[in-house]
Design an enzyme around this catalytic site. Structure first.
Site, PDB file in Angstrom:
ATOM      1  N   CYS A 108       0.822  -1.228   0.000  1.00 24.44           N
ATOM      2  CA  CYS A 108       0.000   0.000   0.000  1.00 24.44           C
ATOM      3  C   CYS A 108       0.848   1.267   0.000  1.00 24.44           C
ATOM      4  O   CYS A 108       0.354   2.336  -0.359  1.00 24.44           O
ATOM      5  CB  CYS A 108      -0.944   0.008   1.192  1.00 24.44           C
ATOM      6  SG  CYS A 108      -2.083  -1.373   1.161  1.00 24.44           S
ATOM      7  N   HIS A 166      -3.587   7.258   2.279  1.00 23.66           N
ATOM      8  CA  HIS A 166      -3.945   5.942   1.740  1.00 23.66           C
ATOM      9  C   HIS A 166      -5.338   5.596   2.258  1.00 23.66           C
ATOM     10  O   HIS A 166      -5.675   5.864   3.411  1.00 23.66           O
ATOM     11  CB  HIS A 166      -2.913   4.905   2.208  1.00 23.66           C
ATOM     12  CG  HIS A 166      -3.344   3.498   1.945  1.00 23.66           C
ATOM     13  ND1 HIS A 166      -3.795   3.084   0.714  1.00 23.66           N
ATOM     14  CD2 HIS A 166      -3.419   2.409   2.769  1.00 23.66           C
ATOM     15  CE1 HIS A 166      -4.119   1.800   0.786  1.00 23.66           C
ATOM     16  NE2 HIS A 166      -3.897   1.365   2.019  1.00 23.66           N
ATOM     17  N   ASN A 185     -10.214  -0.292  -0.448  1.00 22.32           N
ATOM     18  CA  ASN A 185      -8.758  -0.165  -0.354  1.00 22.32           C
ATOM     19  C   ASN A 185      -8.145  -0.721  -1.640  1.00 22.32           C
ATOM     20  O   ASN A 185      -8.156  -1.928  -1.863  1.00 22.32           O
ATOM     21  CB  ASN A 185      -8.283  -0.937   0.884  1.00 22.32           C
ATOM     22  CG  ASN A 185      -6.779  -0.895   1.079  1.00 22.32           C
ATOM     23  OD1 ASN A 185      -6.037  -0.467   0.197  1.00 22.32           O
ATOM     24  ND2 ASN A 185      -6.329  -1.358   2.228  1.00 22.32           N
TER      25      ASN A 185
HETATM   26  O1  UT7 Z   1      -4.003  -1.103   3.551  1.00 19.01           O
HETATM   27  C1  UT7 Z   1      -3.088  -1.839   4.273  1.00 19.01           C
HETATM   28  C2  UT7 Z   1      -3.182  -1.565   5.722  1.00 19.01           C
HETATM   29  N1  UT7 Z   1      -4.379  -2.158   6.237  1.00 19.01           N
HETATM   30  C3  UT7 Z   1      -5.032  -1.549   7.195  1.00 19.01           C
HETATM   31  O2  UT7 Z   1      -4.631  -0.477   7.602  1.00 19.01           O
HETATM   32  C4  UT7 Z   1      -6.224  -2.262   7.742  1.00 19.01           C
HETATM   33  C5  UT7 Z   1      -6.274  -2.052   9.197  1.00 19.01           C
HETATM   34  N2  UT7 Z   1      -7.370  -2.747   9.866  1.00 19.01           N
HETATM   35  C6  UT7 Z   1      -8.662  -2.384   9.739  1.00 19.01           C
HETATM   36  O3  UT7 Z   1      -9.022  -1.536   8.916  1.00 19.01           O
HETATM   37  C7  UT7 Z   1      -9.646  -2.992  10.700  1.00 19.01           C
HETATM   38  O4  UT7 Z   1      -8.946  -3.696  11.690  1.00 19.01           O
HETATM   39  C8  UT7 Z   1     -10.677  -3.948  10.047  1.00 19.01           C
HETATM   40  C9  UT7 Z   1     -11.675  -3.135   9.258  1.00 19.01           C
HETATM   41  C10 UT7 Z   1      -9.976  -4.940   9.140  1.00 19.01           C
HETATM   42  C11 UT7 Z   1     -11.450  -4.708  11.104  1.00 19.01           C
HETATM   43  O5  UT7 Z   1     -12.051  -3.815  12.041  1.00 19.01           O
HETATM   44  P1  UT7 Z   1     -11.885  -4.031  13.617  1.00 19.01           P
HETATM   45  O6  UT7 Z   1     -12.675  -2.973  14.274  1.00 19.01           O
HETATM   46  O7  UT7 Z   1     -10.412  -4.082  13.897  1.00 19.01           O
HETATM   47  O8  UT7 Z   1     -12.591  -5.409  13.821  1.00 19.01           O
HETATM   48  P2  UT7 Z   1     -12.010  -6.790  14.391  1.00 19.01           P
HETATM   49  O9  UT7 Z   1     -11.056  -7.385  13.415  1.00 19.01           O
HETATM   50  O10 UT7 Z   1     -11.532  -6.571  15.778  1.00 19.01           O
HETATM   51  O11 UT7 Z   1     -13.322  -7.666  14.434  1.00 19.01           O
HETATM   52  C12 UT7 Z   1     -14.440  -7.329  15.238  1.00 19.01           C
HETATM   53  C13 UT7 Z   1     -15.537  -8.341  15.021  1.00 19.01           C
HETATM   54  C14 UT7 Z   1     -15.057  -9.795  15.116  1.00 19.01           C
HETATM   55  O12 UT7 Z   1     -16.076 -10.532  15.746  1.00 19.01           O
HETATM   56  P3  UT7 Z   1     -15.956 -10.907  17.323  1.00 19.01           P
HETATM   57  O13 UT7 Z   1     -14.680 -11.676  17.447  1.00 19.01           O
HETATM   58  O14 UT7 Z   1     -15.928  -9.601  18.033  1.00 19.01           O
HETATM   59  O15 UT7 Z   1     -17.191 -11.715  17.546  1.00 19.01           O
HETATM   60  C15 UT7 Z   1     -14.984 -10.233  13.684  1.00 19.01           C
HETATM   61  O16 UT7 Z   1     -15.176 -11.612  13.516  1.00 19.01           O
HETATM   62  O17 UT7 Z   1     -16.094  -8.197  13.704  1.00 19.01           O
HETATM   63  C16 UT7 Z   1     -16.120  -9.474  13.061  1.00 19.01           C
HETATM   64  N3  UT7 Z   1     -15.973  -9.265  11.620  1.00 19.01           N
HETATM   65  C17 UT7 Z   1     -17.003  -9.015  10.801  1.00 19.01           C
HETATM   66  N4  UT7 Z   1     -18.328  -8.921  11.013  1.00 19.01           N
HETATM   67  C18 UT7 Z   1     -19.113  -8.636   9.960  1.00 19.01           C
HETATM   68  C19 UT7 Z   1     -14.819  -9.251  10.900  1.00 19.01           C
HETATM   69  N5  UT7 Z   1     -15.103  -8.985   9.610  1.00 19.01           N
HETATM   70  C20 UT7 Z   1     -16.442  -8.841   9.524  1.00 19.01           C
HETATM   71  C21 UT7 Z   1     -17.318  -8.557   8.460  1.00 19.01           C
HETATM   72  N6  UT7 Z   1     -18.639  -8.451   8.724  1.00 19.01           N
HETATM   73  N7  UT7 Z   1     -16.893  -8.355   7.191  1.00 19.01           N
END
Ligand code: UT7
Length: 327
Positions: free
Chosen positions: A114, A254, A284
Site C-alpha cells: 500500500c 492511503h 482499499n
Molecule cells: O491497507 C493496508 C493496511 N491495512 C489496514 O490499515 C487495515 C487495518 N485494519 C482495519 O481496517 C480494521 O482492523 C478492520 C476493518 C480490518 C477490522 O475492524 P476491527 O474494528 O479491527 O474489527 P475486528 O477485526 O476486531 O473484528 C471485530 C468483530 C469480530 O467478531 P468478534 O470476534 O468480536 O465476535 C470479527 O469476527 O467483527 C467481526 N468481523 C465481521 N463482522 C461482519 C470481521 N469482519 C467482519 C465482516 N462483517 N466483514
C-alpha cells in the site's frame, strides 16, 4: 534555482463493475452496517476475468500523458507500483510499455504494497534530481479482487481494483516534490501477506488447498500500529519541512479505513474538508489509492497552484511512507 521533480499530469481508471456492501451480504456473513461503521467503505470496483493489472495501468497512463501533453515515446522510465501484477515475470511495467508503445522507456515494478506509490514517487523524484531521467511515468495499480478469499469476510469486504498514474518531469523553482520519507519494519511481515506462490511456498496442490494464494491480514493489530505510526509520520514530515498543519491545503491519505484517516486528521487538527476521501467508492486499492485520489482532486479543481499537499500511506511489509508536495 533548486532542481526538483514536478507532477505535470495525473490520470486514473477503475473497472466498470461495482460491488456494493449489499452484494457482499449475499456472499458472506457480513452487513452494510458493519462494513460502513468499521471501514467507511460502501462499494468497490471489480475487474473482469480477462482484465489485467497492465490493462488498468494503460487507461490511467493514457489519461496522465494526455493531461501532461506528452507522447508515450517521450517517457524515459516507467515504474509500476503493484503487488498484484499480471505475472511474476516479466514486470507489469514492461507489459505496460508494450501496450502504451513507450518504446524509449526503461521499465520496472516496485513492490511496497500500500506504500508502493509513495515509494515510487521517491524513486522517481531521486532519479530526476540525479539527472538520470527527465520524464517518468509512475503508476500505482492493483487487481486485489483476484487475490482475495471470497469466503473470508475479514478481508474480502476491504479491497478493490483500480489504477492511478502520474507524469513526473524535471523542474526548477519552489514547486514540486519537496520531500519523501520511507520506512519499513520487516519483523511484522506476517501482519499482511500473501504467502503462496513464491520461493517459500511455490505453487502446488497443497498451497491451493491451504488457500495460501490469498491475502491474509491481522486486521486489528495492523489497525493499531497504523494509527500510531501515521500520527507520528505526518507530524515528522511537516516538521522536516518547517511547516505547520495549518499550512497544508489537503491531506491525501492511503484509503484503508476511514477511522484511520480520521485519527490522522485529528492529530493534525485538520477538518475533514481538507482531507481527500474516496474509499467509500473504491475500498482499499492498495498502491492505487493515493494516485486515484490525487487525480480526482486535481480534476475537480480542489488543489491549486502553490498549495502544500501532504500524502501518507501504510501497508504490508510493514511499510509506511509520506511525501510533501508544493503543487
Ligand atoms: O491497507 C493496508 C493496511 N491495512 C489496514 O490499515 C487495515 C487495518 N485494519 C482495519 O481496517 C480494521 O482492523 C478492520 C476493518 C480490518 C477490522 O475492524 P476491527 O474494528 O479491527 O474489527 P475486528 O477485526 O476486531 O473484528 C471485530 C468483530 C469480530 O467478531 P468478534 O470476534 O468480536 O465476535 C470479527 O469476527 O467483527 C467481526 N468481523 C465481521 N463482522 C461482519 C470481521 N469482519 C467482519 C465482516 N462483517 N466483514
Amino acid at each position: 534555482m533548486l532542481l526538483r521533480s514536478r507532477i505535470t499530469g495525473t490520470g486514473s481508471y477503475a473497472p466498470e463493475k461495482i460491488l456494493t456492501n449489499f452484494d457482499l451480504e449475499k456472499k458472506v456473513d457480513t452487513s452494510d452496517e458493519w462494513i460502513t461503521e468499521r471501514t467507511g467503505i460502501k462499494e468497490r470496483r471489480i475487474a473482469k476475468d480477462a482484465e489485467t493489472t497492465s490493462d488498468l495501468c494503460l487507461e490511467a497512463s493514457k489519461r496522465a500523458l494526455q493531461a501532461a501533453d506528452m507522447k508515450p515515446g517521450e517517457v524515459e522510465l516507467i515504474i509500476v507500483a503493484t503487488m498484484s501484477g499480471d505475472m511474476p515475470m516479466p514486470s507489469t511495467a514492461s507489459l505496460l510499455q508494450k501496450k502504451l508503445h513507450a518504446k524509449n522507456a526503461a521499465a520496472f515494478d516496485l513492490n511496497a504494497a500500500c506504500s508502493g506509490f509513495l515509494y515510487g514517487l521517491s524513486v522517481a523524484d531521486n532519479f530526476i534530481k540525479a539527472g538520470t531521467f527527465r520524464k517518468v511515468l509512475l503508476v500505482g495499480a492493483e487487481i486485489m479482487s483476484k487475490f482475495l478469499d471470497w469466503q473470508d469476510r475479514s478481508t474480502c469486504v476491504l479491497f478493490g481494483d483500480g489504477a492511478g498514474a502520474v507524469i513526473l518531469e524535471k523542474a526548477r523553482g519552489p514547486r514540486g516534490i519537496l520531500s519523501t520519507h520511507l520506512f519499513s519494519d520487516g519483523n511484522l511481515w506476517d501482519f499482511i501477506c500473501l504467502p503462496g506462490g513464491g520461493s517459500q511456498a511455490p505453487p502446488s496442490a497443497k498451497t491451493i488447498k491451504d488457500k495460501l494464494h490469498f491475502i491474509k491480514m491481522k486486521g486489528n493489530e495492523t489497525f493499531k500500529i497504523a494509527v500510531r505510526t501515521l500520527e507520528k509520520l505526518v507530524i515528522d514530515t511537516l516538521r522536516e519541512n518547517n511547516l505547520k498543519p495549518s499550512d497544508v491545503a489537503l491531506l491525501i491519505p492511503h484509503q484503508a479505513n476511514l477511522r484511520i484517516i480520521k485519527a490522522t486528521a485529528e492529530r493534525l487538527n485538520m477538518p475533514m474538508n481538507k482531507v481527500a476521501v474516496n474509499l467509500d467508492r473504491y475500498g482499499n486499492t492498495s498502491s492505487a489509492s493515493i494516485p486515484i485520489a490525487l487525480d480526482e482532486v486535481v480534476r475537480s479543481g480542489r488543489i491549486k497552484r502553490d498549495d502544500y499537499i501532504l500524502l501518507e500511506a501504510f501497508g504490508a511489509g510493514l511499510t509506511w511512507a509520506s511525501a510533501l508536495i508544493r503543487w
